[in-house]
Design an enzyme around this catalytic site. Structure first.
Site, PDB file in Angstrom:
ATOM      1  N   TYR A 149     -20.662  60.742 -57.906  1.00  8.56           N
ATOM      2  CA  TYR A 149     -20.716  59.340 -57.484  1.00  8.56           C
ATOM      3  C   TYR A 149     -21.402  58.483 -58.554  1.00  8.56           C
ATOM      4  CZ  TYR A 149     -22.090  55.147 -54.906  1.00  8.56           C
ATOM      5  OH  TYR A 149     -22.288  53.834 -54.517  1.00  8.56           O
ATOM      6  N   ARG A 208     -17.241  52.432 -63.328  1.00  5.21           N
ATOM      7  CA  ARG A 208     -16.860  51.222 -62.604  1.00  5.21           C
ATOM      8  C   ARG A 208     -17.592  50.006 -63.148  1.00  5.21           C
ATOM      9  NH1 ARG A 208     -17.758  50.626 -56.119  1.00  5.21           N
ATOM     10  NH2 ARG A 208     -19.783  51.511 -56.683  1.00  5.21           N
ATOM     11  N   GLU A 239     -21.276  56.351 -42.028  1.00  5.55           N
ATOM     12  CA  GLU A 239     -21.110  55.044 -42.670  1.00  5.55           C
ATOM     13  C   GLU A 239     -19.999  54.302 -41.938  1.00  5.55           C
ATOM     14  OE1 GLU A 239     -21.504  54.733 -46.977  1.00  5.55           O
ATOM     15  OE2 GLU A 239     -19.558  53.736 -47.021  1.00  5.55           O
ATOM     16  N   TYR A 246     -29.924  48.128 -56.998  1.00  3.98           N
ATOM     17  CA  TYR A 246     -30.600  49.395 -56.706  1.00  3.98           C
ATOM     18  C   TYR A 246     -31.357  49.865 -57.941  1.00  3.98           C
ATOM     19  CZ  TYR A 246     -27.995  50.525 -52.332  1.00  3.98           C
ATOM     20  OH  TYR A 246     -27.477  50.558 -51.068  1.00  3.98           O
ATOM     21  N   ARG A 275     -22.355  43.256 -49.999  1.00  4.08           N
ATOM     22  CA  ARG A 275     -22.401  43.827 -48.644  1.00  4.08           C
ATOM     23  C   ARG A 275     -21.232  43.372 -47.793  1.00  4.08           C
ATOM     24  NH1 ARG A 275     -25.427  48.250 -49.105  1.00  4.08           N
ATOM     25  NH2 ARG A 275     -27.356  47.805 -50.226  1.00  4.08           N
TER      26      ARG A 275
HETATM   27  C1  3EB Z   1     -24.916  51.957 -49.670  1.00  2.00           C
HETATM   28  O1  3EB Z   1     -25.232  51.030 -48.934  1.00  2.00           O
HETATM   29  C2  3EB Z   1     -24.025  53.020 -49.098  1.00  2.00           C
HETATM   30  O2  3EB Z   1     -20.271  52.348 -54.224  1.00  2.00           O
HETATM   31  O3  3EB Z   1     -18.736  50.940 -53.578  1.00  2.00           O
HETATM   32  C3  3EB Z   1     -21.454  51.537 -49.466  1.00  2.00           C
HETATM   33  C4  3EB Z   1     -20.443  50.663 -49.813  1.00  2.00           C
HETATM   34  C5  3EB Z   1     -21.895  52.470 -50.378  1.00  2.00           C
HETATM   35  C6  3EB Z   1     -19.868  50.710 -51.092  1.00  2.00           C
HETATM   36  C7  3EB Z   1     -19.732  51.656 -53.350  1.00  2.00           C
HETATM   37  C8  3EB Z   1     -21.318  52.511 -51.648  1.00  2.00           C
HETATM   38  C9  3EB Z   1     -20.315  51.634 -51.998  1.00  2.00           C
HETATM   39  O4  3EB Z   1     -25.331  52.061 -50.823  1.00  2.00           O
HETATM   40  C10 3EB Z   1     -22.962  53.451 -50.036  1.00  2.00           C
END
Ligand code: 3EB
Length: 343
Positions: A146, A153, A330, A206, A219
């Protein structure tokens, strides 16, 4: 940049159907604009599939998208797309054993071609992306797969001058057990309005403890889709507060936290539009890491939303790995409501 569709643009519509009902829409050599199929056959050009086991009772399902009747289809590099001049759906399926490229490089190439395809059709604004990675939590030579995906990406977004931080599209990234790297996307001619969740650090911010490059997504995203309607696209949402996973090992509490996050992001979205979105009426896809956890997740949703809620009767439950090893569930969603974006 504006999030408003040009006057006269054909409206975009979506409906969630069983596989048989969606197949019956393709008659006499014509097919709908496109679809995303959950557990559907993988040989339908207009219905790229999500290669995951469906756990809900109705079996294979599809989100079928409708646009105008003048649909052009084409390929750009590794991208297959369909476009009516205003809206575009695309799909990428890349078999790593054939491509012989590491996942970071392969993801970068996929997104490079994706942005080329957007350029070619003029639908240059991504609204929503669905990413499915085989063995998402597996080791990719010292870096989790990932995290490799995130490297490639983000690099492709930056190189294409696409918003890799604020303004990134809504997305999800799930793990499938086998098959190709799969990317599906929806794009339009105007930029959507990005929405963040006040309970969570933006994913594009992050800290480095989650990998050398941050995930590239917002989001949620709001877009006017014509005919006086607004669409809300909610990214994959999990049991994360701030930037940390909470309730490790507890699927019940993770589901409750996920619903709190969904409520928070929907509330944030509602501030940006006259449309009114509600958790109980969205079209969800629920991903569970362990099949045995699905009944618990369903029960928590029933207790929170009521057993007859649209969000439950229309939910698709899928078996999939979540991008963090410690996440068990999720939920992602879309919804359409009457209204307009606030200026
Ligand atoms: C998170 O909140 C959970 O890498 O495109 C959620 C939605 C998550 C999209 C992405 C990853 C992605 O981090 C993981």
């Amino acid at each position: 940049m504006t999030a408003r569709e040009p006057l006269g643009a054909p409206p975009l519509r979506v409906e969630r159907l069983s596989l048989s009902d969606s197949l019956s829409l393709a008659v006499g050599g014509s097919s709908p604009f496109g679809a995303l199929g959950y557990g559907t056959p993988d040989d339908l050009a207009w219905m790229p599939t999500v290669n995951a086991r469906v756990l809900s009772a109705r079996g294979a399902m599809a989100d079928v998208w409708h646009a105008s009747e003048h649909i052009e289809s084409g390929t750009t590099g590794v991208v297959r797309w369909r476009c009516d001049g205003h809206w575009m759906l695309g799909a990428i399926d890349l078999d790593e054993t054939v491509e012989k490229q590491g996942l970071a490089a392969l993801s970068q190439r996929a997104y490079h071609d994706l942005f080329k395809a957007l350029e070619q059709t003029g639908c240059t604004h991504l609204l929503r992306i669905w990413n499915y990675l085989p063995q998402i939590n597996g080791d990719g030579g010292g870096l989790e797969r990932y995290r490799q995906f995130n490297l490639g990406r983000q690099q492709a977004f930056v190189e294409a001058n696409q918003a890799a931080f604020e303004g990134a599209p809504a997305a999800c990234a799930l793990g499938i057990h086998q098959g190709a790297l799969c990317i599906r996307f929806l794009a339009g001619r105007s930029a959507p309005v990005p929405v963040e969740n006040p309970r969570q650090v933006s994913a594009y911010h992050y800290p480095k403890t989650y990998g050398p490059r941050a995930p590239t997504f917002s989001r949620a995203a709001l877009a006017e889709i014509g005919g006086g309607d607004v669409a809300l696209f909610i990214s994959g949402t999990a049991s994360i507060v701030g930037h940390e996973t909470v309730h490790i090992g507890e699927v019940l509490a993770q589901t409750q936290e996920t619903l709190r996050n969904l409520r928070a992001v929907i509330a944030a979205a509602n501030e940006r539009t006259t449309a009114v979105f509600d958790l109980s009426t969205i079209d969800c896809v629920v991903y569970v890491r362990h099949v045995a956890d699905a009944p618990v997740v369903r029960r928590v949703m029933e207790e929170a939303l009521g057993p007859d809620a649209h969000a439950l009767s229309h939910a698709v439950f899928l078996e999939a790995d979540i991008c963090r090893q410690d996440l068990l569930v999720e939920i992602e969603a879309h919804a359409v409501a009457r209204g307009a974006l606030r200026g």
